[in-house]
Motif scaffolding. Structure first.
Motif, mmCIF file in Angstrom:
data_model
loop_
_atom_site.group_PDB
_atom_site.id
_atom_site.type_symbol
_atom_site.label_atom_id
_atom_site.label_comp_id
_atom_site.label_asym_id
_atom_site.label_seq_id
_atom_site.Cartn_x
_atom_site.Cartn_y
_atom_site.Cartn_z
ATOM 1 N N UNK A 1 2.852 -3.598 -8.391
ATOM 2 C CA UNK A 1 4.227 -3.286 -7.991
ATOM 3 C C UNK A 1 4.474 -1.777 -8.042
ATOM 4 N N UNK A 2 3.945 -1.138 -9.086
ATOM 5 C CA UNK A 2 4.081 0.319 -9.191
ATOM 6 C C UNK A 2 3.347 1.017 -8.051
ATOM 7 N N UNK A 3 2.166 0.507 -7.701
ATOM 8 C CA UNK A 3 1.407 1.093 -6.588
ATOM 9 C C UNK A 3 2.178 0.968 -5.278
ATOM 10 N N UNK A 4 2.777 -0.206 -5.075
ATOM 11 C CA UNK A 4 3.562 -0.418 -3.851
ATOM 12 C C UNK A 4 4.759 0.528 -3.826
ATOM 13 N N UNK A 5 5.414 0.692 -4.982
ATOM 14 C CA UNK A 5 6.559 1.611 -5.061
ATOM 15 C C UNK A 5 6.123 3.043 -4.759
ATOM 16 N N UNK A 6 4.954 3.430 -5.307
ATOM 17 C CA UNK A 6 4.427 4.776 -5.035
ATOM 18 C C UNK A 6 4.143 4.951 -3.545
ATOM 19 N N UNK A 7 3.558 3.925 -2.934
ATOM 20 C CA UNK A 7 3.280 3.982 -1.489
ATOM 21 C C UNK A 7 4.571 4.113 -0.692
ATOM 22 N N UNK B 1 6.708 11.145 3.856
ATOM 23 C CA UNK B 1 6.073 11.476 5.143
ATOM 24 C C UNK B 1 7.061 11.345 6.298
ATOM 25 N N UNK B 2 7.887 10.314 6.225
ATOM 26 C CA UNK B 2 8.901 10.127 7.281
ATOM 27 C C UNK B 2 9.894 11.286 7.267
ATOM 28 N N UNK B 3 10.288 11.708 6.057
ATOM 29 C CA UNK B 3 11.219 12.845 5.946
ATOM 30 C C UNK B 3 10.598 14.110 6.528
ATOM 31 N N UNK C 1 5.745 7.670 -1.011
ATOM 32 C CA UNK C 1 4.933 8.559 -0.171
ATOM 33 C C UNK C 1 5.275 8.386 1.308
ATOM 34 N N UNK C 2 5.459 7.146 1.713
ATOM 35 C CA UNK C 2 5.802 6.872 3.115
ATOM 36 C C UNK C 2 7.155 7.478 3.465
#
Length: 198
Positions: free
Chosen positions: A137-143, A150-152, A146-147
Motif C-alpha cells: 500500500x505504501x509503494x502504491x501511495x509512493x507511485x 510527473x503530471x504536474x 510520483x505520478x
C-alpha cells in the motif's frame, strides 16, 4: 472365580494391545505439521483413550468382583495361590492404569503444544501478510505521488510551451509588421527619390 479370571485376562490382553497402539500413536504423530492430519490424530487419540478408559474401568470392576468372591468364601479357595492370582491381576491393573495416564498426558501435552504452535504460526502468517499488504500500500501511495509529480511537471512544461508559443506568435507578428513597415518605407523612399530626380 475362574470365569472372572478369564475375563480379566482377556481384558488385560486387549488393554495391552491398545496401550501399544497408543504408544505407537505418540511416536508417529510427533511433530506433524499437516492440519488435516492433526485433526484426524486428535479424533483417533480421543477414540483410543475412551476405549482404553472403558476397558480399564471394566477390568477394575472384575478385579473388585474377584476380591469379593475371595473375601466371601476363602474356604473354597486355596488361600495362597488365589491371593497371588488376585494380587497379580491388581498389579496388572495398577501398571496399566499408570502407563495409560502417563502416555495419555504425554500425548495430550504434545497435541496441545502442536495446536499452540499452529495458532502462533497462523498469527505470525497473518502479521506477515498484514506487513506485506502495508508495504504494498505504501509503494502504491509512493507511485501515486510520483505520478502526480510527473503530471504536474508535464502541465508546467505545457504551460511554458504555450506561453513561449504565444510569445513567439507575438514576436512573429511584430516582425511581420516591421517587415511590412520597412517595405512600405523603402517603397515610399524609392518613390520620393524618383520624384526628386525628375
Amino acid at each position: 472365580m475362574e470365569d472372572l479370571q478369564r475375563k480379566a485376562r482377556l481384558l488385560e490382553n486387549e488393554i495391552d494391545m491398545r496401550l501399544i497402539s497408543l504408544n505407537k500413536f505418540h511416536i508417529s504423530n510427533a511433530g506433524q505439521t499437516d492440519i488435516q492430519s492433526k485433526s484426524h490424530s486428535r479424533r483417533s487419540f480421543d477414540s483410543l483413550t475412551s476405549e482404553i478408559e472403558s476397558k480399564l474401568s471394566k477390568l477394575s470392576e472384575i478385579n473388585f468382583q474377584m476380591q469379593e468372591c475371595f473375601d466371601k468364601d476363602k474356604s473354597v479357595f486355596n488361600k495362597t495361590p488365589q491371593q497371588h492370582i488376585l494380587r497379580r491381576h491388581q498389579d496388572i491393573l495398577r501398571d496399566y492404569s499408570a502407563e495409560f495416564r502417563r502416555t495419555h498426558e504425554n500425548i495430550k501435552n504434545q497435541l496441545q503444544r502442536d495446536e499452540l504452535m499452529e495458532m502462533t504460526s497462523t498469527v505470525n502468517n497473518r502479521c506477515r501478510t498484514t506487513d506485506y499488504l502495508t508495504r504494498e500500500n505504501e509503494s502504491i501511495s509512493d507511485c501515486d505521488r510520483l505520478l502526480n509529480d510527473q503530471i504536474s511537471i508535464a502541465m508546467s512544461v505545457r504551460e511554458g510551451l504555450y506561453s513561449q508559443s504565444s510569445g513567439l506568435g507575438a514576436i512573429n507578428k511584430r516582425v511581420h509588421q516591421l517587415t511590412s513597415l520597412i517595405d512600405f518605407l523603402e517603397q515610399k523612399g524609392f518613390n520620393q527619390i524618383q520624384s526628386f530626380q525628375e
